[in-house]
Design a protein around this motif. Sequence first.
Motif, mmCIF file in Angstrom:
data_model
loop_
_atom_site.group_PDB
_atom_site.id
_atom_site.type_symbol
_atom_site.label_atom_id
_atom_site.label_comp_id
_atom_site.label_asym_id
_atom_site.label_seq_id
_atom_site.Cartn_x
_atom_site.Cartn_y
_atom_site.Cartn_z
ATOM 1 N N UNK A 1 -4.543 -2.761 -3.427
ATOM 2 C CA UNK A 1 -4.375 -2.185 -4.753
ATOM 3 C C UNK A 1 -5.676 -1.527 -5.219
ATOM 4 N N UNK A 2 -6.804 -2.202 -5.001
ATOM 5 C CA UNK A 2 -8.093 -1.624 -5.383
ATOM 6 C C UNK A 2 -8.324 -0.304 -4.655
ATOM 7 N N UNK A 3 -7.938 -0.258 -3.388
ATOM 8 C CA UNK A 3 -8.122 0.969 -2.602
ATOM 9 C C UNK A 3 -7.269 2.100 -3.159
ATOM 10 N N UNK A 4 -6.003 1.812 -3.448
ATOM 11 C CA UNK A 4 -5.110 2.868 -3.941
ATOM 12 C C UNK A 4 -5.449 3.292 -5.369
ATOM 13 N N UNK A 5 -6.024 2.406 -6.157
ATOM 14 C CA UNK A 5 -6.450 2.759 -7.514
ATOM 15 C C UNK A 5 -7.818 3.434 -7.525
ATOM 16 N N UNK A 6 -8.536 3.336 -6.414
ATOM 17 C CA UNK A 6 -9.885 3.905 -6.365
ATOM 18 C C UNK A 6 -10.925 3.049 -7.041
ATOM 19 N N UNK A 7 -10.658 1.754 -7.188
ATOM 20 C CA UNK A 7 -11.603 0.851 -7.853
ATOM 21 C C UNK A 7 -12.805 0.568 -6.952
ATOM 22 N N UNK A 8 -13.918 0.236 -7.581
ATOM 23 C CA UNK A 8 -15.156 -0.053 -6.844
ATOM 24 C C UNK A 8 -15.234 -1.500 -6.392
ATOM 25 N N UNK A 9 -14.476 -2.376 -7.078
ATOM 26 C CA UNK A 9 -14.595 -3.792 -6.750
ATOM 27 C C UNK A 9 -13.413 -4.604 -7.220
ATOM 28 N N UNK A 10 -13.408 -5.872 -6.795
ATOM 29 C CA UNK A 10 -12.426 -6.853 -7.261
ATOM 30 C C UNK A 10 -13.170 -8.102 -7.692
ATOM 31 N N UNK A 11 -12.508 -8.919 -8.496
ATOM 32 C CA UNK A 11 -13.128 -10.083 -9.120
ATOM 33 C C UNK A 11 -12.204 -11.275 -8.967
ATOM 34 N N UNK B 1 0.822 -1.212 0.000
ATOM 35 C CA UNK B 1 0.000 0.000 0.000
ATOM 36 C C UNK B 1 0.850 1.255 0.000
ATOM 37 N N UNK B 2 0.443 2.200 -0.846
ATOM 38 C CA UNK B 2 1.186 3.451 -0.957
ATOM 39 C C UNK B 2 2.342 3.404 -1.926
ATOM 40 N N UNK B 3 2.597 2.249 -2.547
ATOM 41 C CA UNK B 3 3.728 2.146 -3.483
ATOM 42 C C UNK B 3 3.380 2.680 -4.867
ATOM 43 N N UNK B 4 2.104 2.651 -5.221
ATOM 44 C CA UNK B 4 1.613 3.222 -6.487
ATOM 45 C C UNK B 4 2.365 2.705 -7.711
ATOM 46 N N UNK B 5 2.600 1.412 -7.722
ATOM 47 C CA UNK B 5 3.231 0.775 -8.885
ATOM 48 C C UNK B 5 2.607 -0.587 -9.124
ATOM 49 N N UNK B 6 2.543 -0.956 -10.402
ATOM 50 C CA UNK B 6 2.016 -2.279 -10.777
ATOM 51 C C UNK B 6 3.146 -3.230 -11.166
ATOM 52 N N UNK B 7 4.346 -2.958 -10.656
ATOM 53 C CA UNK B 7 5.524 -3.733 -11.059
ATOM 54 C C UNK B 7 5.340 -5.231 -10.817
ATOM 55 N N UNK B 8 4.672 -5.590 -9.734
ATOM 56 C CA UNK B 8 4.545 -7.016 -9.397
ATOM 57 C C UNK B 8 3.110 -7.529 -9.534
ATOM 58 N N UNK B 9 2.338 -6.856 -10.390
ATOM 59 C CA UNK B 9 0.949 -7.273 -10.630
ATOM 60 C C UNK B 9 0.834 -8.195 -11.838
ATOM 61 N N UNK B 10 1.870 -8.233 -12.670
ATOM 62 C CA UNK B 10 1.869 -8.995 -13.922
ATOM 63 C C UNK B 10 0.635 -8.711 -14.761
ATOM 64 N N UNK B 11 0.253 -7.445 -14.788
ATOM 65 C CA UNK B 11 -0.845 -7.019 -15.648
ATOM 66 C C UNK B 11 -0.378 -6.865 -17.090
ATOM 67 N N UNK B 12 0.914 -6.602 -17.241
ATOM 68 C CA UNK B 12 1.566 -6.552 -18.556
ATOM 69 C C UNK B 12 1.068 -5.430 -19.462
ATOM 70 N N UNK B 13 0.711 -4.280 -18.876
ATOM 71 C CA UNK B 13 0.320 -3.149 -19.721
ATOM 72 C C UNK B 13 1.484 -2.220 -20.005
#
Length: 499
Positions: free
Chosen positions: A264-274, A88-100
């Motif tokens: 991550x959802x909290x820091x991104x401001x997302x409404x939900x997770x799946x 939390x608070x890192x604001x990076x997707x480096x280890x999310x493997x989202x690949x964008x």
Amino acid sequence: GGTYRTWRRGPKTAMHRFTCAAALVLLAGALVGAQKPFVGGYVLLSKVSRNGEIVGLPELQALADQASTLPVTRIWLSFFAPTLVYEPGSFTLEYARLNVSNTGDYGFADIRSAILKLQASGVEVFLSMGGWNYNCFPYMYARYSVGGYGTDTPNYWKIQQYGGGSLDGCTDKNQYCYVCEPPSENTSVVDFQIFPEPFHSDTWKQAMAYVAANASSTYPPAWNTDLVPGNLWTDNRTGIQTLVPGSPYYIEKGRDPYADLVYLAKDLGAAGIDIDYEEMWHADYFKYGPAGGPWVLPQTVYKYAAIVYDVMLNVKAIYPTLKVSTAAGAAGAWSTNWWGGNLKGLWFFAKQWYSETIDFMSTGANAGGINVMTYDLSDNPEFHECPSDGVCALDQQVQFYMATYANASIPANVGYEIGVPAYPAPDHDPSHQLPLTHDMLKSISLNVQPSYTSGFFWELFKPANSSGNADPTQVAQTICTIVLNNNRCSGTIPNVTAH
């Protein structure tokens, strides 16, 4: 057009064989829950265009720019790795493997900006963990799913083609007969993952205790401390050693990916997770029953329930307003005999034994929905793929499978797929594919959708691939008109072309 990996989402059964169904009582109306109606679509952020450019972020930006007029009110961003690490608070997707993106913050700021824009205009954004590749364990899926039920099964042709007709010919050199992805996808072991069991986590320990307290005395939970992502594992049934897919970084950092998804959802401001859980290999390896079947899959029910409960605990502690959804297999609420090769009955038994987990996602303030993947179905009689005699067309199968969820007292939402289905393999058995044609969309929307609260589709930018198939805008508008019937329903999905 889309590739096999890009669009594969399925039930994608290795052996889609069922007994004749008992007579089902079709419910006239939807099961009542607190869930607000939505029309939603997944966007595959890591999709690579024909010229090699990742077009996910431009697509997301285009959606954000049109947020107020989109014919959808829910978007799932896919797919985040089940072994993700997010501090939390890192604001990076480096280890999310989202690949964008592979530089800077790995797309974090761009995605957050789009999420805030979408949600300001009434479009909820969810983060989806899992998806086909992030559930597929090539060795296990080859040996115990695709090749675990004899030679007369839908995907056994891969073992014949790449393994010379022998499971022993399926090795790491050919990605175990390319059962997870075809050679054209150029995947490697780093492209696959499993859902981990993070034993060091306090909330996972609580989830295991919750599962144990409600487990069958006949089949007590057997957790798999030896199946660790990124580590070698030896199958004691064959003596074969293989690498478990996924990254062990969450262990090195002492983190729980299911908690980190909430952070991550909290820091991104997302409404939900799946939670998109599709580990068919797990059910096929850990099943119980006689040699010739039928079998039961309690260990997979335990694992799924523990994952959801771990998520629930973290939602309550970290981000109490966060919604949670799950992508459920078409046959997941069907309670008749299971003959292997899919996750038939998983959600039925989760509801029976661990109702809090299903109810959390389907009713009440945190309900993101039980979203049923009523697509990638087949009508191949050789493999008994129609769920019942005379129930073979896509609209008939969708109605049948949705009714099993209603009969199991699980409020659920209808799933649609754009374009060429991933299953059966389009290059192997195209004649038994059941695409969403204009006629099928009309039939499902008139005869099935009105009985259920919401609908969703895969995928927002997937091409229809044929003038006879419904495109994303047509599907979104059709579902929207039924479940919402407001000004959004005349909107369109933007057309994005990579340069």
